[in-house]
Structures are given as C-alpha cells and as structure tokens.
Design an enzyme around this catalytic site. Sequence first.
Site, PDB file in Angstrom:
ATOM      1  N   HIS A 252       0.781  -1.145   0.010  1.00  0.00           N
ATOM      2  CA  HIS A 252      -0.084  -0.028  -0.016  1.00  0.00           C
ATOM      3  C   HIS A 252       0.904   1.461  -0.009  1.00  0.00           C
ATOM      4  O   HIS A 252       0.702   2.218  -0.816  1.00  0.00           O
ATOM      5  CB  HIS A 252      -0.864  -0.039   1.346  1.00  0.00           C
TER       6      HIS A 252
ATOM      7  N   HIS B 152     -10.664   2.816  -1.594  1.00  0.00           N
ATOM      8  CA  HIS B 152     -11.138   2.403  -0.079  1.00  0.00           C
ATOM      9  C   HIS B 152     -11.826   1.140  -0.180  1.00  0.00           C
ATOM     10  O   HIS B 152     -12.895   1.074   0.602  1.00  0.00           O
ATOM     11  CB  HIS B 152     -11.627   3.615   0.616  1.00  0.00           C
TER      12      HIS B 152
END
Lengths: 240, 766, 100, 100
Positions: free
Chosen positions: B41, B87
């Site tokens: 990430h 998200h």
Amino acid sequence: MTARTSGGVRFGIVVFPGSNCEYDTMHALGTFPEAEPYYLWHKDHDLRAPDVVILPGGFSYGDYLRTGAIARFSPLMREVAAFSDAGGLVMGICNGFQILTEAHMLHGAMLRNRGLKFVCRAQHLRVERTDTPFTRSLRVGDVVQIPVNHNEGAWTAGAESLQEIEDRRLVVFRYCDAQGNVTDDANPNGAVDNVAGLVNEGGNVLGLMPHPERVCESVVGGAGGRGLFDSLLEHVLEVR
Amino acid sequence: MPELYAELGLTAGEYEKIKEIQGRVPTHVELAVYSLMWSEHCGYKHSRAYLRRFPVDGERVLQGPGENAGIVDIGGGLAVAMKVESHNHPSAVEPYQGAATGVGGILRDIFAMGARPICNLDSLRFGEIAPSPAHRADSPAVGGGRQAEGGAPGAPAGAPYDRQRYLFEHVVAGIGGYGNCMGVPTVGGEVYFEDAYSGNCLVNAMTVGLVRHENIVRSKAAGVGNHVVLFGSKTGRDGIGGASVLASQEFDEKLEEKRPSVQVGDPFTEKKLLEVCLELLQSGRFVALQDLGAAGITSSSSEMAAKGGVGIDFHTDRVPLREADMEPWEIMISESQERMLAIVTPADQPEVAAACERWDLDCTVVGEVTNTGHLRVFHHGEMVGDMPADALADAPLCVVELERPDHEVDSPVDAASYPPPDAPLAEIMLDLLAAPDIASRRWIWEQYDHQVQLNTVILPGGDAALLRLKETGGALAVCTDGNGRHTYLDPYRGGKAAVAEAARNVSCVGAEPIAVTNCLNFGNPEKGPISSQLSRAIEGMAEACEAFGVPVISGNVSLYNESFGQAIYPTPVVGMLGLSDDVEARCGVAFGDAGDVVLLLGDAPPALDGSEYQKRWFGCVEGRIPDVDLEAEVLLQGVVRKAIVDGMLRSAHDCSDGGLAVALAESCLSGGIGARVDLDPAAGGSGRHDLVLFGEAPTRVVVSVAPAVSGAFQKLCEGAGVPSAVLGTVGGEALRMAVGWEQIELPLAAMRDAYDNGLERALEVR
Amino acid sequence: MFKVSVYVTPKAGILDPQGATVERALPALGFSGAIDIRVGRFITLLVEGDDESAVRADVDAMCRRLLANPIIEDYSFDLASVDGIGDDGNGIGGEAEAGE
Amino acid sequence: MFKVSVYVTPKAGILDPQGATVERALPALGFSGAIDIRVGRFITLLVEGDDESAVRADVDAMCRRLLANPIIEDYSFDLASVDGIGDDGNGIGGEAEAGE
Ligand SMILES: Nc1ncnc2c1ncn2[C@@H]1O[C@H](COP(=O)(O)OP(=O)(O)O)[C@@H](O)[C@H]1O
Ligand SMILES: [Mg+2]
C-alpha cells in the site's frame, strides 16, 4: 437596528463552522448590482449594520445531534435574535431554516426526510404569499423552480398547532408539481402540508428549505431564485 | 521476533535488510514502521516498476506523480489538482464509514496541495444485485446461457443479493454523507455490478481541486529547527490493522480491547480542517503540508523527511490522544482521520495555533526538523526508534514472473454459435435499459449534493460533468471510466479502451483532455497472471495517453483484491480532466428539435465480446474485445470538439454499454423526444441484428445536428478522415429503429419507465 | 407482549463525532464539567409473545441484524412484560442484557 | 461525579420515519410481531458534582435546551453516582425522571 439611508443593500451572511453555502450566497448576491454582501463570523458580537441577515445552507456543526441544534447557541445568534425582534429582515436557507426553528424564531421543527435519504434535486414551489418583503416581486400562485438539497427537511408543526400556523398564513412556499398542484408526490421530504418555507408573525423572518442562491444564473440551472433577492432589494430600497 | 516480522507481512529477506540498515535488531516501533512503509500500500513494491511506463510529462504539468496529488496548469494563473484513491477493503467491512472515510482521505490529498476541492467523483463495483434474464428460471435465454471457460464468474441463479445491496446502498450514503457535509459536489462517477466483485467491492473516490499557482504547497520538509505541527482530530486506535499483532505479542489477555477499530468519518472536523488549511496557505504560513492517510504519522513524517532530505524528531507523547493508554507504535501507525501534518517556522507558529483555535481544532507541535536524515521517535524523552527516512520511503522491489491468465484468448467469439435469445428485440432493449449496469443513476446522484459551489453546468447523467470556471469563463470536464469485464478479457486492450473512453466522454461535452489520474484495482500481484494483467493494462493505458498527449499526473494502486482466492476483474479506473476555453461552447447528450439529423461517427464493428448483452442474455463473459484504433480515436474526438466549438452539434453521446441502441435511447430520453433511424444490418459483420443494436465497440459517437448544417458537418468529418453515417432524424414520441427487415418501435414512456426505475427496482426484486 | 428498550452506543474506542462535538459545545452554553459524552440510539418497541427467553433471543437477533451495527456499535436491551398494546409507559424495567 | 443516561424519544404523534422503516424491514428478516417501533437517541455522559439535586437540575436544563427539542421530542434521564472518572460501566441505574 441601525437603518441605513444610502449605499448598497447590506446582506450579512453568517458563517458557522460547517456552513458550506456561504460562498454561493455571496456569489449569487454578487449578480445583483444593488447588493452589498459581507460575511459575519458566528463568534462575532456585531452584525455590522445589515439590511438583511442571511443564515446560509450547509451543515453547521456537522448537523450532529440535530440540525441547527448547536449553531443556534453561537454568540452571534443573540444579535440576530435582537435584530429580528426589532423588525430586521432575516432569511434562513436550508440549514439556516433549521437553525431558525431550533432557535424558536420560526415555528415547528425539522424531521429526517421520510425516504431516509439525502435529496438533491430540482423542485417546484408554489408561492402562497406575496405580502412579505421576501416575495413581493412574485405573484400568488406562481410556480418557481428552486432546488432542494437536504437530509432533514421534513418540516413539522410538532407540538405547536398546525391549524394556527396555517390560519395566520405563515406558510410562504409549498412544494408542488410543475403545474402548481400541491400533491404528496411533489413533496420531496414529507413536510407537513408540503411546507417549504414559512415566516414568523412579523413577516420579517423567512426560513425555506430550497436554495434560491443556486438558481440566480442561467448557466447553472436557471433564474428561479432571483425573485426572492429582487423582492428584498426592492423592499429595502423602498422603506429607506 | 522472527515470527513477528512474518506476521507483519515482511519477508525474511526484507527483515534481513532492515537489520542491515539498522545495524541491529529493530525495536517494536521500528518494525511497525518498516512493515507499513514497505507494504504494498505505501511502498508500491509490485507496481512501481510498471508505473514507470506512464507518460508523466507535459507542458501543463506542474506536479506529476509523487505528491499527494498531481497538478496541471489551466491558464489564467490557475491550476487543477486531482487524484483518485481506493477504499475497497474498509468499505467491504463497514460500507458507510469505509466509503465516507475514502472520500475524506482523497479530499485531504487535494487540499494538502493547497487546492480547494471543487468536485468529487466515485467509481464503484459490487456483486450483482438482481438476476439477469440468463439466470431467471423462466428465462427465454436459459437455453442459450453458457458459462465461460476458465472460471469466469457468472451469477448463479438465486445468488444472495442482499449483501450486495446493503453494500451498495450504504456506500452511496457514505459518499454522500461525507461529500455533502464538506460542501464539495459529487458530479460524476460510475457503478457496475458483476459477480467478480461480490467478495470484494471497489470504492474509488476522486477529487478535483482548484488552486492559484502561488498557493501550491508540497510535502517536502525543510528548514532545520522548524516545527512539525499536527492539527485536526485527536489520535485513537483507528485502523491499526495487521500491526495489531504487535499488541497480541505483549498483551494477549487484553487482545479484545486492542482490536483494531474501524475508522469513522467526521466530515465536520474535515470541513474545518479544509478552511483552516486554505486560510493559512493564503497567508503563506506552511513550509510544507501533508495529510495523514494510510500508516498515519509514520508515512507522512517519513515521506516529508525523505523528500526534503532532512530528518524529523517526533515526540509521540505530545500527540493529543482519544484513548489515554496508547503505545508509541500505536500512535505512530494510527489511521485516525481528519489530521494534517505541517512544517511551520517558529515565527509562524503562533499564527497557525491561533487559526486552529479560531476553528476549534487541536494544534500541537509534535516534533522538529533536524539535519540527521533520520526519523527519530521519542516517547517521554526516550528514543524508541531511529530510522533513515530515505530507506523507509524506498521499499524493496518485488519482481514476479509474468504468466498469461488461462481464460484469455486471441480471437473474438463466433457470434453465430450464440443461439439468438427467444425474445423480441424490443424486450431485450427494455431489459438492457433497466439493467443495473445501464439504467439511470439518478437514484444515486440525487443523494449527492451535485450543485454546491455553483459550478455544475452539465449535471451527472451526461457523458462527463462540466464545471464552469468562474474566474476565466472556461470550463472543466471530468469523468471516470473503466470496464472490468473488458479488461478481464484483454488487459492491454481494456486499459487502452478505458483511457480512450474517458477522453471520448470529455470530448463529447466539448472539452479537450489534458490530464489523467488513475486507480489500478487488481488481485494478488504475487501471482503471475495478476501481475501480467497489471503490466499489460498499464501498457495499454500508457499507449492511449501518449496518443492523446495526455500525462498521467497521479494515481493509486489497490492490489490483493481477492476473496477465497478468486480475484476481481482487473479494473483500472481512469479519471480524466478536460479543459474548455468557453463554457458556452458545450454539448449534452439530449436530442433537441424534431427534424434534426442523427449521425453515427466512427465505424468500428460492434462486438458481442464482453458486452452487457453477452453478460445479461447469454450469462457469460468471453472472447476478446475489439482493439481501439488510437489514430481513428484521436481524429474522431478532434472532430467532435471542433464541431462543438463551432456550434454545429445539437447533441453528442458516446456509444458504450448496451451499444448503439442504448446510446440512441439515452439521447431520446434525455431530450424527451423520439427519433427514427435506419441502421446498417451488416454493421456487426455477422448479419446479426441483435449485434447491430447491442454489440459494443469503441470509437463511436452518436451526434445530432440541425438539418441546415448537416452537409457542412459531414464535410468536416470527411475532411478529417472520420467516418460518419446519417442514421435518421429526431422526432416523434418513440424511438423507431429499422435494421434490415426488422422494425423495432419503443415508445418514450416505456423506455423511460425501464431506464428511470431500473436501478431502484433491481434493489427491490426478491 | 413485551415492551423492549434497546440502547445502542458507539463501541469503546470508536470515534464518536457527535459526542465530541456536543462536548466541545457545552461550555459555551454554560454547562461545564460534563465529559465523555457519547451519542447513541434509543429504540423502543413492543414485541408479541409470552415466552420471555424466546422473545429475548429474537430481540437479540434483531439488534445484531438491524437495530445496531455490530461493527461499530454495542447494544443492550431491557424487556418488560406489559398487559396490552395500549401501554406506553416510559419506565425502564427488566434486566439489561449486554450485547456482543 | 455522576454517570448520566439520557433517553430522547419522538413525541407521541410525531412521525418517526426511521421507526417506520425498521418496522417495515423486520418481517423480511423473519421477525414478525414487533410493532410500535420508535427510534430516538441515547446519550451518556459523566457530570462532575456531589450534589445530586443540583446535577439533576443541570442535566434537565441541558436536555431541555440542547439534547432534546421539546417541540418534537420527549426526554428522560437517570443518574448514577460513580467513584471516579475511570468508571465506564454500562449499567442502567438510578431512577428515571420524566422530562417536559
Ligand atoms: N497508478 C498510478 N499512476 C500514477 N501515479 C500513481 C499511481 N499510483 C500511485 N501513484 C502516485 O504515487 C504516490 C503515492 O501514492 P499514495 O500512497 O496513494 O499517496 P497518498 O499517501 O498521498 O495517498 C502519489 O503521488 C500517487 O499519485
Ligand atoms: Mg497523501
């Protein structure tokens, strides 16, 4: 209330934390040459000699607890109340309307939209009264198109008497269809009697859920909101 | 300790490297920090090498990838900042809050650059929410229903739709809940429902912001002795994900309380944060500014230090906490929302503090800039971590051997092998108009404030949203595009098509594409087939960007989107920005006056492969999508834009999902007027009328023009080498389509009923 | 018939923006000394049935599936037996049952 | 120090769209026989002070002015004395006080 005798018509736009239509209101008023808009900060104690005070739309204090519940305790709201008690013109748009009901400057209260959803859409309104400073340039029965944009806009008389509110003709705008019929289908939020906007007994405080500042220019959705501001300008300039 | 690094997601090799960098066994704080900064990430281990393929330069580029958002110049001293971010996982766990905090995060990335957010877009993917004709028991199509080979996920009859509906409804509410409160209009986006997303929804949010050149701020820390200031919300144990194993090692008995907690959005605080940031930027009080996103203080402080080539000393005990008993490592990695980190000179500190006070926000000096080049973490004066900032910001690369996925084929399907559905074309048409992937999105965008800020000229529902620029009289066009089904069948062509379609949408409203942002949603990159999809999708996107001369200025990568070993469709989402000099020179999708001439631009043959029609009526997704001819695409878009600027076009509408028939229907419905058209029965190549109507192909636009300019317009097309064909005329109360010997007549009312209510009805059918 | 009162609160450790905002606002209204404000939901309903433990199980399932969001909220509830539908007393009775 | 629990409910006769929606949703989830569902707010807070009746008066004012809107809502609250700030037990104690 300090009355002004010359110059532009002063609109004090109150900014609460979480307001978000103050810039739009400022911009829309900028399209009226006679208007002289300025911002007021909720922590201030001085309205700076307005002709009209506007409580703009948005989410003051995040709409937490209940919409308008916290904003109405802002220091400046004491001044706004005093201003209106002296006959000053106050217009609450959307969140501003919610604040005015919480502050008991207008009757009733707001409930969550009956669909339990936020609703942003074009909306027709029927003009019910034109003997107010906010609507004098309109005609009774006129249908104006002004968008709504809220989550908790179902006005209700609550514990107050709806009959008395109607008898005193405090309702200024009702949700209607394109032809002016006040129907349940045309009601975006479940407001009692399709109430979209109402005034106080003195006729100097107006609250309305739709956003007239959003429709003052044809490039962004039409001119359906101009009549309200035209009325205010006309009124203020005349009583001077 | 060795088990610990593995549980934190680090490999043995990475752990050795950390020991080498540190010259010793890392502390808890250090291990937590490394594990996050070197995660996919934050560290882009698997994607960084491929991302280099994107063209990132251009005359307008003021900031390319590498900052919180990319920025392009739009003239008049103004610039646009934009970025898209995923998200996905938080939304799958708690859809309302996950989506809301996704919007909050991307908004912060934009105002961290000094820009005022002027609009949001949302690109969403969920599992199916209602059965298709191919899966209904009484379906005429059941005989023709086929399951693609290679395990393409088709919707089993009676699939559980409730969870998907729940996710969809709450994600939409969450996006609205946050954006509406912020006073940022949500003006566009997209949503698709495919079984491939049923275990792993996608929630990508994009924000576009406007900034004057002189107010642009970056995240590069500078000035030894300057303050590091944390402001906004208090810090709690939000989103302490994988790293909570650090707690379980020491606090086994308290594990329950230490459980990571879901991030809850507080748009009210973010609105105050936005205003205070812009106010302080205006008066030049920030040396550098950075939002706190994934990995919280850890990533923001180490990135700020690494970019500036300086060090930062951070004091965790000074951080205002929501929960009193937090450990230093928890404070370092907490993902509490609505926080920003700034570098401020001591002289400006009082002003910054006063502004925060005015807005009722916490503001604390939590550290200082040093010349060490290290991120050093102190807790009550004791140093609990000391790491070189550049090592943190430079995660080791992972290289995976690429492997072509089994299901990919080199040739398109043979349409003749598909038995035509046992249903009239009109019925198929109404079904497609009501399909959740196609039906009007009004149900969604009426829950979004799409008008605040008074710029929205073309509302959601068109090809791209158009926002006027009050300052210049020009306009910005924005849209997102990405078809996972297409990319699944051919990642290279799918990536290319996504960019081409996004550019086409922007061109169709009259704007010139000037910049791209993107979100790459893929499965587990450690698998060869997934990395292969990723690299080829990027290749296709890059080639298309080059053809349009449009740089990629920012983006986000979301990998590991899998459940039970089943990856999502590879889904690149392209966010396109277009610029127009004159807001009045614009075009919408709506047909105008009776008698106007309807034309089709482009002649790419419509295909069944990967189409909505194939999915809904044959229950499969297979074949190979047509390739975009980029040269033809660039010419076609140029003609559309020129014709709009010259005032020739009454309407322009991109032909995509559902094919030509659906594009025509949408122009009719939008204008409230019918049309009569005659379609070339040979267009599909196979003589199949259903393909002419519902087959999909890139590089096609339906336009309408007044009869008087029809000739001039066709000459313009011809001169530019753009194929154009007159289809018919606007008028009447129905869409009448003739294909060879077949006549299909669809009354406006019937189409409206299907199209307007399709989505809502899909949410209700049992 | 039971009168059921359900109390839904934000889970410990989960951010409660409403509570935090009210807490910040109170001093300005002249109320000092109020802290740790959490805003949740209070749901009342009438549930048919005579078997308290069956109703209790039903209500628990209802809370888990619809009335509360177990990912971010805790809940508890009380039951009080009532004679008929007409009763709408506001008293809190029965014993509390902790959720989750 | 008192732990205070405030219960805010929609006034009788006032439309409660949330309650109505829950009531409509329950049968689909397999719960029948639940009626008269009303959704309100449940607010907990800690209030400093030793004098129960003074705290009670304070909380009542807080409810009347801020936590509830008397035009559409009723409220009641309980007080429970607690030893220290650390206590965050969830028990419902004290006697209920009807508002308005
Ligand atoms: N797919 C992509 N295309 C272009 N740039 C990308 C892409 N993915 C990430 N980036 C860039 O890499 C940097 C780091 O991204 P990210 O970690 O998402 O930033 P942030 O922490 O600010 O959200 C950003 O500048 C971003 O724009
Ligand atoms: Mg960032």
